[in-house]
Design a protein around this motif. Sequence first.
Motif, short mmCIF file in Angstrom:
data_model
loop_
_atom_site.label_atom_id
_atom_site.label_comp_id
_atom_site.label_asym_id
_atom_site.label_seq_id
_atom_site.Cartn_x
_atom_site.Cartn_y
_atom_site.Cartn_z
N MET A 1 36.91 -18.04 -48.01
CA MET A 1 36.21 -17.45 -49.11
C MET A 1 36.97 -17.78 -50.40
N PRO A 2 36.31 -18.22 -51.43
CA PRO A 2 37.00 -18.57 -52.67
C PRO A 2 37.59 -17.36 -53.39
N VAL A 3 38.54 -17.62 -54.23
CA VAL A 3 39.15 -16.57 -55.04
C VAL A 3 38.08 -15.86 -55.86
N LEU A 4 38.20 -14.55 -55.97
CA LEU A 4 37.26 -13.70 -56.71
C LEU A 4 35.84 -13.74 -56.15
N ALA A 5 35.71 -14.11 -54.88
CA ALA A 5 34.39 -14.12 -54.25
C ALA A 5 33.98 -12.71 -53.89
N ARG A 6 32.69 -12.49 -53.78
CA ARG A 6 32.16 -11.19 -53.40
C ARG A 6 31.30 -11.36 -52.17
N MET A 7 31.54 -10.51 -51.17
CA MET A 7 30.74 -10.51 -49.95
C MET A 7 30.11 -9.13 -49.83
N VAL A 8 28.81 -9.06 -49.66
CA VAL A 8 28.12 -7.79 -49.53
C VAL A 8 27.59 -7.67 -48.11
N LEU A 9 27.95 -6.58 -47.44
CA LEU A 9 27.48 -6.32 -46.09
C LEU A 9 26.55 -5.12 -46.11
N ALA A 10 25.41 -5.23 -45.46
CA ALA A 10 24.47 -4.11 -45.36
C ALA A 10 24.89 -3.26 -44.16
N MET A 11 25.45 -2.10 -44.43
CA MET A 11 25.98 -1.26 -43.36
C MET A 11 24.93 -0.35 -42.73
N ALA A 12 23.88 0.01 -43.43
CA ALA A 12 22.90 0.97 -42.91
C ALA A 12 22.34 0.54 -41.56
N ALA A 13 22.10 -0.73 -41.38
CA ALA A 13 21.55 -1.22 -40.12
C ALA A 13 22.55 -1.11 -38.97
N ARG A 14 23.83 -0.99 -39.27
CA ARG A 14 24.87 -0.94 -38.25
C ARG A 14 25.33 0.48 -37.92
N LEU A 15 24.85 1.47 -38.67
CA LEU A 15 25.28 2.84 -38.45
C LEU A 15 24.57 3.44 -37.25
N ARG A 16 25.30 4.20 -36.45
CA ARG A 16 24.68 4.89 -35.32
C ARG A 16 24.09 6.22 -35.76
N ALA A 17 24.58 6.76 -36.86
CA ALA A 17 24.02 7.98 -37.43
C ALA A 17 23.01 7.57 -38.50
N SER A 18 22.25 8.52 -38.96
CA SER A 18 21.30 8.25 -40.03
C SER A 18 22.06 7.85 -41.29
N ALA A 19 21.62 6.81 -41.94
CA ALA A 19 22.27 6.37 -43.19
C ALA A 19 22.19 7.46 -44.25
N ASP A 20 21.19 8.32 -44.17
CA ASP A 20 21.06 9.41 -45.13
C ASP A 20 22.14 10.46 -44.92
N ASP A 21 22.65 10.59 -43.69
CA ASP A 21 23.67 11.59 -43.37
C ASP A 21 25.08 11.07 -43.57
N ALA A 22 25.26 9.77 -43.57
CA ALA A 22 26.60 9.18 -43.66
C ALA A 22 27.13 9.26 -45.09
N GLU A 23 28.39 9.59 -45.21
CA GLU A 23 29.04 9.64 -46.52
C GLU A 23 30.06 8.53 -46.70
N ALA A 24 30.52 7.96 -45.57
CA ALA A 24 31.54 6.90 -45.63
C ALA A 24 31.49 6.09 -44.33
N VAL A 25 32.10 4.93 -44.36
CA VAL A 25 32.29 4.12 -43.16
C VAL A 25 33.77 3.81 -43.03
N VAL A 26 34.22 3.68 -41.79
CA VAL A 26 35.60 3.27 -41.52
C VAL A 26 35.51 1.90 -40.89
N LEU A 27 36.20 0.95 -41.48
CA LEU A 27 36.14 -0.45 -41.05
C LEU A 27 37.52 -0.97 -40.72
#
Length: 72
Positions: A1-27
């Motif tokens: 990945m180049p310097v100062l690059a930005r990568m955006v990951l969509a986490m909602a699809a990977r959550l086992r709980a409802s995305a509306d209920d989640a306040e944080a993710v641990v990665l």
Amino acid sequence: MPVLARMVLAMAARLRASADDAEAVVLNVTIVGPTSAGFASVRPGDAVGAPATSSLNFSAGGATPNAVTVAL
């Protein structure tokens, strides 16, 4: 990945709980084989501006893992 690059990951699809209920993710973030030292900042996708903190500092070569908690 180049310097100062930005990568955006969509986490909602990977959550086992409802995305509306989640306040944080641990990665588990791992940088593998960087060619120079640097840092990675993991933060919400809607964050703007330069990051104020580093989530992971790494040196050239090797692999550097770190656990990161990010608010949603």
